[in-house]
Design a protein around this motif. Sequence first.
Motif, PDB file in Angstrom:
ATOM      1  N   ARG A  86       0.836  -1.209   0.000  1.00 25.36           N
ATOM      2  CA  ARG A  86       0.000   0.000   0.000  1.00 25.36           C
ATOM      3  C   ARG A  86       0.868   1.256   0.000  1.00 25.36           C
ATOM      4  N   VAL A  87       1.760   1.308  -0.941  1.00 26.82           N
ATOM      5  CA  VAL A  87       2.572   2.506  -1.138  1.00 26.82           C
ATOM      6  C   VAL A  87       2.373   2.985  -2.572  1.00 26.82           C
ATOM      7  N   GLY A  88       2.021   4.239  -2.693  1.00 27.00           N
ATOM      8  CA  GLY A  88       1.953   4.896  -3.989  1.00 27.00           C
ATOM      9  C   GLY A  88       2.619   6.245  -3.847  1.00 27.00           C
ATOM     10  N   PHE A  89       2.512   7.062  -4.858  1.00 26.67           N
ATOM     11  CA  PHE A  89       3.105   8.398  -4.743  1.00 26.67           C
ATOM     12  C   PHE A  89       2.492   9.333  -5.767  1.00 26.67           C
ATOM     13  N   LEU A  90       2.741  10.605  -5.574  1.00 31.47           N
ATOM     14  CA  LEU A  90       2.356  11.604  -6.564  1.00 31.47           C
ATOM     15  C   LEU A  90       3.535  12.518  -6.804  1.00 31.47           C
ATOM     16  N   VAL A  91       3.591  13.054  -8.017  1.00 35.68           N
ATOM     17  CA  VAL A  91       4.596  14.058  -8.364  1.00 35.68           C
ATOM     18  C   VAL A  91       3.847  15.349  -8.663  1.00 35.68           C
ATOM     19  N   ALA A  92       4.083  16.357  -7.836  1.00 33.66           N
ATOM     20  CA  ALA A  92       3.390  17.642  -8.003  1.00 33.66           C
ATOM     21  C   ALA A  92       4.422  18.756  -7.910  1.00 33.66           C
ATOM     22  N   ASP A  93       5.059  19.048  -9.051  1.00 30.25           N
ATOM     23  CA  ASP A  93       6.137  20.039  -9.070  1.00 30.25           C
ATOM     24  C   ASP A  93       5.642  21.422  -9.488  1.00 30.25           C
ATOM     25  N   GLN A  94       4.336  21.583  -9.501  1.00 27.94           N
ATOM     26  CA  GLN A  94       3.770  22.880  -9.873  1.00 27.94           C
ATOM     27  C   GLN A  94       4.049  23.949  -8.803  1.00 27.94           C
ATOM     28  N   THR A  95       4.092  25.182  -9.247  1.00 22.56           N
ATOM     29  CA  THR A  95       4.258  26.309  -8.336  1.00 22.56           C
ATOM     30  C   THR A  95       2.884  26.826  -7.917  1.00 22.56           C
ATOM     31  N   VAL A  96       2.762  27.125  -6.636  1.00 23.43           N
ATOM     32  CA  VAL A  96       1.536  27.735  -6.118  1.00 23.43           C
ATOM     33  C   VAL A  96       1.888  29.146  -5.667  1.00 23.43           C
ATOM     34  N   VAL A  97       1.080  30.099  -6.078  1.00 23.08           N
ATOM     35  CA  VAL A  97       1.320  31.502  -5.725  1.00 23.08           C
ATOM     36  C   VAL A  97       0.170  31.996  -4.874  1.00 23.08           C
ATOM     37  N   ASP A  98       0.487  32.609  -3.732  1.00 19.17           N
ATOM     38  CA  ASP A  98      -0.606  33.124  -2.909  1.00 19.17           C
ATOM     39  C   ASP A  98      -0.788  34.623  -3.128  1.00 19.17           C
ATOM     40  N   ALA A  99      -1.812  35.186  -2.490  1.00 15.31           N
ATOM     41  CA  ALA A  99      -2.221  36.568  -2.757  1.00 15.31           C
ATOM     42  C   ALA A  99      -1.098  37.559  -2.475  1.00 15.31           C
ATOM     43  N   SER A 100      -0.224  37.207  -1.527  1.00 13.02           N
ATOM     44  CA  SER A 100       0.852  38.138  -1.213  1.00 13.02           C
ATOM     45  C   SER A 100       2.119  37.842  -2.019  1.00 13.02           C
ATOM     46  N   GLY A 101       1.985  36.999  -3.041  1.00 12.09           N
ATOM     47  CA  GLY A 101       3.113  36.737  -3.924  1.00 12.09           C
ATOM     48  C   GLY A 101       4.032  35.612  -3.467  1.00 12.09           C
ATOM     49  N   GLY A 102       3.704  34.987  -2.320  1.00 15.67           N
ATOM     50  CA  GLY A 102       4.512  33.868  -1.837  1.00 15.67           C
ATOM     51  C   GLY A 102       4.416  32.678  -2.778  1.00 15.67           C
ATOM     52  N   ARG A 103       5.529  32.015  -2.976  1.00 15.75           N
ATOM     53  CA  ARG A 103       5.550  30.884  -3.914  1.00 15.75           C
ATOM     54  C   ARG A 103       5.915  29.608  -3.169  1.00 15.75           C
ATOM     55  N   THR A 104       5.137  28.575  -3.375  1.00 16.79           N
ATOM     56  CA  THR A 104       5.408  27.276  -2.758  1.00 16.79           C
ATOM     57  C   THR A 104       5.269  26.193  -3.814  1.00 16.79           C
ATOM     58  N   LEU A 105       5.659  25.000  -3.420  1.00 14.64           N
ATOM     59  CA  LEU A 105       5.555  23.840  -4.296  1.00 14.64           C
ATOM     60  C   LEU A 105       4.209  23.166  -4.015  1.00 14.64           C
ATOM     61  N   LEU A 106       3.500  22.748  -5.063  1.00 15.27           N
ATOM     62  CA  LEU A 106       2.196  22.109  -4.855  1.00 15.27           C
ATOM     63  C   LEU A 106       2.317  20.910  -3.917  1.00 15.27           C
ATOM     64  N   ALA A 107       3.396  20.131  -4.060  1.00 15.08           N
ATOM     65  CA  ALA A 107       3.574  18.964  -3.177  1.00 15.08           C
ATOM     66  C   ALA A 107       3.557  19.378  -1.706  1.00 15.08           C
ATOM     67  N   ASP A 108       4.130  20.543  -1.395  1.00 18.31           N
ATOM     68  CA  ASP A 108       4.132  21.012  -0.005  1.00 18.31           C
ATOM     69  C   ASP A 108       2.726  21.401   0.446  1.00 18.31           C
ATOM     70  N   GLU A 109       1.965  22.017  -0.445  1.00 13.42           N
ATOM     71  CA  GLU A 109       0.578  22.347  -0.100  1.00 13.42           C
ATOM     72  C   GLU A 109      -0.229  21.067   0.134  1.00 13.42           C
ATOM     73  N   LEU A 110       0.007  20.075  -0.712  1.00 16.66           N
ATOM     74  CA  LEU A 110      -0.729  18.812  -0.585  1.00 16.66           C
ATOM     75  C   LEU A 110      -0.409  18.113   0.730  1.00 16.66           C
ATOM     76  N   SER A 111       0.778  18.360   1.275  1.00 20.23           N
ATOM     77  CA  SER A 111       1.145  17.691   2.529  1.00 20.23           C
ATOM     78  C   SER A 111       0.202  18.091   3.666  1.00 20.23           C
ATOM     79  N   ASN A 112      -0.373  19.288   3.591  1.00 17.47           N
ATOM     80  CA  ASN A 112      -1.342  19.674   4.619  1.00 17.47           C
ATOM     81  C   ASN A 112      -2.577  18.769   4.582  1.00 17.47           C
ATOM     82  N   ILE A 113      -2.970  18.378   3.390  1.00 15.97           N
ATOM     83  CA  ILE A 113      -4.116  17.466   3.255  1.00 15.97           C
ATOM     84  C   ILE A 113      -3.718  16.062   3.702  1.00 15.97           C
ATOM     85  N   LYS A 114      -2.573  15.617   3.223  1.00 20.66           N
ATOM     86  CA  LYS A 114      -2.069  14.290   3.607  1.00 20.66           C
ATOM     87  C   LYS A 114      -2.012  14.143   5.133  1.00 20.66           C
TER      88      LYS A 114
END
Lengths: 418, 418
Positions: free
Chosen positions: B256-284
């Motif tokens: 029961r091991v899988g993975f995702l690759v999410a190298d997209q950039t996420v930009v927030d209202a104040s211009g901060g840039r993060t990696l989608l994989a890092d945002e997804l970790s909050n859900i995980k």
Amino acid sequence: MVELIKEALHVSVSDPVATSMNFLNEVAGRYPEAISLAAGRPYEGFYEATDITRYIDIYLEYLRERGVDPRRALMQYGRTNGQIHDLIARLLATDDGIVVAPEAIAVTAGCQEAMVIVLRALCAGPGDVLLAMSPCYVGITGAARLVGIEVVPVPEHEGAQGVARVAREVRAIGKNPRALYLVPDFSNPGGDCLDLPERHRLLEIAQAEDLLILEDDPYGLFGLDDRERPKLKALDTQQRVIYLGSFAKSCFPGARVGFLVADQTVVDASGGRTLLADELSNIKSMLTVNTSPVSQAVIGGVLLESKFSLRAANKAKIEFYRQNLRALLSALQEHMPAGITWNTPAGGFFAVVQVPLVADEKLLEISASEYGVLWTPMSFFYTGGEGSHSLRLSCSYLDQAQIEEGVRRLARLIGERQ
Amino acid sequence: MVELIKEALHVSVSDPVATSMNFLNEVAGRYPEAISLAAGRPYEGFYEATDITRYIDIYLEYLRERGVDPRRALMQYGRTNGQIHDLIARLLATDDGIVVAPEAIAVTAGCQEAMVIVLRALCAGPGDVLLAMSPCYVGITGAARLVGIEVVPVPEHEGAQGVARVAREVRAIGKNPRALYLVPDFSNPGGDCLDLPERHRLLEIAQAEDLLILEDDPYGLFGLDDRERPKLKALDTQQRVIYLGSFAKSCFPGARVGFLVADQTVVDASGGRTLLADELSNIKSMLTVNTSPVSQAVIGGVLLESKFSLRAANKAKIEFYRQNLRALLSALQEHMPAGITWNTPAGGFFAVVQVPLVADEKLLEISASEYGVLWTPMSFFYTGGEGSHSLRLSCSYLDQAQIEEGVRRLARLIGERQ
């Protein structure tokens, strides 16, 4: 190149708790020398990595004796609700006098998944809400956010009567309280423990108000004394309780095995009757298919070796955590400036200190950099801005000398800054 | 005693696919002698249960060489997005020429959890919808139902142009197509495989229509020949593709091991840039906290032993599944009555047969009881009632003799009942 707009992503990626916890981890990373009275993880001194393969071997031997093909049992897709449900049923009967059919148990990818599954099933419409004792474990509020369910706090100090009051208030504004979440034994972060009359009152109120109770029990083994504290599920004659079980503290977190007990009957429009655990398996199958049989084998091996009593198998851990909690409380007594107060929990991993300071991320940063001690702002555990002048101290991950030194540093912070 | 009303539970407990799959399992249980051309699970002949502890030992040795405390790495809570992400990055580079930073990879509790995480993040509002090639793997429609997202089908035979058409139609009625889900290599159940020009067209259309692509790839290793079929993610210069990876077929499902690759950039209202994989970790973190480090250790051991090429390590399995698919296709050729047609997939585990009969649960029951063969109604894989006269045959779980006998029995059913 794609740039995704954060505000167009689901609110759960911006979970304030996740953000806070990330901040905490980030501060801990920047000040590795700081003593962490923040980390609620279990002590590692009881672990041996070689135990893992030993537990797997014990479980494999158990399968062989029963003529089960170990390849199929450990390496293939498995039963959605798990394969060690019968072993868990024996554990519940032995340690807690909870008697349920194995079919009412679903093995989950840690207790966190159990929360998500139960909330997803119970809350179907926009008016369905979850009541939760407050302050509240962040895992349940995070799970609720994920499935889009409103959480309505019940002040922990109001107890069962508070549950009745809030349930009625919620109904009066047209909402539907489906369940109450609480940790009856040594709650995180509040350290609360319900006495026996209060447990009975809570079950009566659940019956009167037509609520289910989600009984989360990660710390039940770790009381400061051997007093018997019957689980709500053991007292539950009306099937009001869905029990949420964790092996993270009684075995180890890395297995990521938890479970739920859902022995309620579900009736459909044509009169068909099923077990709630079976209905939940449809959700489980779409979340994680089934819990890793490899991880289940590890926990299965622990249960077999312990002869289905984690209470007996954990004697040394229980004693260790007792001494740590006593060390925390006596260090507070010894070192805190006059006028500072804290609770005196009857067990568990945490104590809460009231401070004459705003215990926010700014103070935490100062605490880490200038005083070398980490703690958790209690505001993390409230949804409505409470907890601004209190902090949670954890004593599970450290030894007694570290605990005392951590409290000494915290006392210096409070003494110099109040 | 509590009686819960089924209709008041969330719609995902009554998932039609789960109901159908339960029926299929139930029929299989009642007719254990029937040959199952329904089961899409991998063949067990390649597995040895003793491999599990061997893989763990390989991974433990790897940790020791790096000075990592194995107790902490395997038994404690771990990094939300996993700890074998760097090993997976090396696998992707070696086998598929996909070059991504390890930080863009999140290890998940099977690929199913990866789907839930991605859908939860991307679909935030009621107008957000998922496009999916149809017929469609049931796991993605189930995941979408769990998080309350509408799935809009794109007929598989229309290909990339169909995606553009449906995306525009969806926008014209005020909805927001966030992503397209597909299995480019040997889809389940359709057996479709995109040729190279079509892959490029799809990426262009994703760019033109501002869509993300969810590339699910459980069967990529198992082509009928050695032709190179570049992953969409390997061709993706615009970060349009979120790659969903599975080890269920290339290693074994029970990890029961899988993975995702999410190298997209996420930009927030104040211009901060993060990696989608890092945002997804909050859900995980709110779904399952982290993927079992024990399970990750097993897959980590496989990757280390294989020197990061599952293509090389799976030579025998690849040959086995090729021969099985060829056996299925030649048995159809030999035994099917005149006028019956089927597709000829270039790889994977499945073929689809058109039949002059209503291929429903009633026919399946007759097929099991009177003809001793099981298959999957194609209607299970459509949301709109299509597929009534076709069925999916799987060839992954059987040996060649069983496959031929299964097809012979199916041919008899069709011959006698058409």
